[in-house]
Scaffold this motif. Sequence first.
Motif, short mmCIF file in Angstrom:
data_model
loop_
_atom_site.label_atom_id
_atom_site.label_comp_id
_atom_site.label_asym_id
_atom_site.label_seq_id
_atom_site.Cartn_x
_atom_site.Cartn_y
_atom_site.Cartn_z
N THR A 102 0.82 -1.21 0.00
CA THR A 102 0.00 0.00 0.00
C THR A 102 0.86 1.26 0.00
O THR A 102 0.45 2.29 -0.56
CB THR A 102 -0.93 0.01 1.22
N ALA A 103 2.05 1.18 0.59
CA ALA A 103 2.95 2.34 0.57
C ALA A 103 3.40 2.65 -0.85
O ALA A 103 3.53 3.83 -1.23
CB ALA A 103 4.15 2.09 1.47
N VAL A 104 3.64 1.62 -1.65
CA VAL A 104 4.01 1.84 -3.04
C VAL A 104 2.86 2.51 -3.80
O VAL A 104 3.07 3.41 -4.61
CB VAL A 104 4.40 0.51 -3.71
N GLN A 105 1.63 2.09 -3.53
CA GLN A 105 0.48 2.72 -4.18
C GLN A 105 0.36 4.19 -3.78
O GLN A 105 0.03 5.05 -4.62
CB GLN A 105 -0.80 1.98 -3.81
N LEU A 106 0.61 4.49 -2.52
CA LEU A 106 0.55 5.88 -2.07
C LEU A 106 1.67 6.71 -2.66
O LEU A 106 1.47 7.88 -3.01
CB LEU A 106 0.61 5.93 -0.55
N ALA A 107 2.86 6.13 -2.76
CA ALA A 107 4.02 6.89 -3.23
C ALA A 107 4.02 7.09 -4.73
O ALA A 107 4.67 8.01 -5.23
CB ALA A 107 5.31 6.19 -2.80
N THR A 108 3.31 6.26 -5.47
CA THR A 108 3.27 6.39 -6.93
C THR A 108 2.36 7.54 -7.33
O THR A 108 1.20 7.58 -6.91
CB THR A 108 2.77 5.08 -7.57
N PRO A 109 2.84 8.48 -8.11
CA PRO A 109 1.99 9.63 -8.48
C PRO A 109 0.84 9.20 -9.36
O PRO A 109 0.97 8.26 -10.16
CB PRO A 109 2.96 10.56 -9.22
N PRO A 110 -0.31 9.84 -9.25
CA PRO A 110 -1.44 9.55 -10.14
C PRO A 110 -1.08 9.85 -11.59
O PRO A 110 -0.14 10.61 -11.86
CB PRO A 110 -2.55 10.47 -9.63
N PRO A 111 -1.80 9.25 -12.54
CA PRO A 111 -1.51 9.51 -13.96
C PRO A 111 -1.61 11.00 -14.28
O PRO A 111 -2.54 11.68 -13.88
CB PRO A 111 -2.59 8.71 -14.69
N GLY A 112 -0.60 11.49 -14.98
CA GLY A 112 -0.60 12.88 -15.40
C GLY A 112 -0.06 13.86 -14.37
O GLY A 112 -0.02 15.06 -14.65
N ASP A 114 3.05 15.27 -12.09
CA ASP A 114 4.51 15.30 -12.04
C ASP A 114 5.03 14.64 -10.76
O ASP A 114 4.46 14.81 -9.68
CB ASP A 114 4.99 16.75 -12.09
N ARG A 115 6.10 13.87 -10.88
CA ARG A 115 6.65 13.14 -9.73
C ARG A 115 7.09 14.08 -8.62
O ARG A 115 6.86 13.82 -7.44
CB ARG A 115 7.85 12.28 -10.18
N PHE A 197 0.24 23.54 -7.70
CA PHE A 197 -0.16 22.89 -8.94
C PHE A 197 0.99 22.78 -9.94
O PHE A 197 0.99 21.89 -10.78
CB PHE A 197 -1.31 23.65 -9.61
N VAL A 198 1.94 23.69 -9.86
CA VAL A 198 3.05 23.70 -10.80
C VAL A 198 4.34 23.66 -10.01
O VAL A 198 4.54 24.45 -9.08
CB VAL A 198 3.01 24.96 -11.70
N VAL A 199 5.23 22.73 -10.38
CA VAL A 199 6.48 22.60 -9.65
C VAL A 199 7.41 23.76 -9.98
O VAL A 199 8.03 24.35 -9.10
CB VAL A 199 7.17 21.26 -10.00
N LEU A 200 7.51 24.08 -11.24
CA LEU A 200 8.48 25.07 -11.68
C LEU A 200 7.78 26.36 -12.08
O LEU A 200 6.74 26.35 -12.73
CB LEU A 200 9.27 24.54 -12.88
#
Length: 344
Positions: A102-112, A114-115, A197-200
Motif C-alpha cells: 500500500t505504501a508503493v500505491q501511495l508513493a506512486t503519483p497519479p496519472p498525469g 509530475d513526480r 499545482f506547478v512545480v516550476l
Amino acid sequence: MSMPSSSPRLPSPPPPAEIQIGPKSPGLGATANRQAQQMEQNMADANAKRRIHPGTKAEHMAAGPPLVPLNELDSAFQLQEHLAALHYHLSAQNTLPISRQTAVQLATPPPGIDRTLWLYELCRFLIAQCNSLIVGFLFDTPACSQATCPEMRASEWQFLCAVHDQPKSCCAIDYCCHTLDWAAGVVTNPKIFPSRFVVLHEGHDKNAVQKNLVNVFRRLHRIFAHAWFQHRGVFWSVEAQTGLYVFFKTVCDLYDLLPQENYKLPPEAEGLEPATSEKDDSQPKVTQIAKPPARESEGAGHEEDHHSMMARRSNTARHSSRPSVGSAVTTVIEEREDDSSEMA
C-alpha cells in the motif's frame, strides 16, 4: 369656475418580450446533455458525501474523506485531498497499518501528475504524520524530556540543531519539535514552492526544489532514528498502528532520496528481517551502522543544496559534542551536511 386640467397620463411601458424555448430535439444533443447532467450529479453526490451535514451524529461521521477520482475533485487542494483520501482508503479507514504494497500505491503519483509535485504532497503529509511520534515521546515512560534525553541521540550519533543562529545541542524533544517546525516552514515557503499545482515557475530550478525536499526527508529520518534507539516501545506502537516508517522508507526508496549509508535504522524496523542476535552477528551490515572513531569532531554530510536553510540562517559553524561517559559519539551538524559530499 373651471377646474385646472390634470397632467396627461403617460403611456405604460410595453410588456417584456416573452422568451420562448422550443422543445429539445431528441438527437445527439440530448444524449450529450444527459451525460453532462449525469456527470454533474455524480460530482454533486460525491461532494455531498464529503461534507458533514447538520444533525449528523459523531458515530456516523467518517474519520477521513471518501475516495473519489482525482478529476472529480473541484478544489484548490486537489492533490492534498486525494492523498488523504487514498491513505484513508488503503488503511481501511485508519484501522490497518500501511504495508509495503500500500505504501508503493501511495508513493506512486497519479496519472498525469509530475513526480516532484506528488513528492511535495507526500512530504507535507509525512511531516504532519510525524507528530504522532512526538506525542508518543511525551507519553512514554519515562517521557522524553530534558532530564531523560538531554541530547538528540541515535546510538553513536548526536545531532546538533541547526535552526538556531549557531548550531547547538538541544534536548531530543526540542530538537524534534524544532525540526518539524523547520520542515513545515520549508514546504510552506512561497519562495521555494510558489504553487501547489506547478512545480516550476520562472526563475526556479527543479534540482533546487528536489534538494529542499531531500533535506526535509533526511532530517525527518532522524526523528525515526531517535525513536528506534531511545524509545523503541513508542516506535513499535506507532508502527503497529500506522506503518509510518514503512511508508516513509518506501517513499525514500522509490524516489531515491537518501543514500543507503544515511539510514540509521536496520531493516528489522521495516519488518524485513527478524530481530535475532544471531542474524545481527552473522550479518553485521544489516544495521548499516559502523562504530565511529573516538573523536569528537568527526562527521560530515552528503551532498545537498543549502537552499532549504536560507530562510532560517546562512552561515555555518562547527561545534564539538560532549560524548557520554564511556561511549564514542559522532556529532552530525545538519547545516554542515548541506555543504559536504559524504555522510559520517
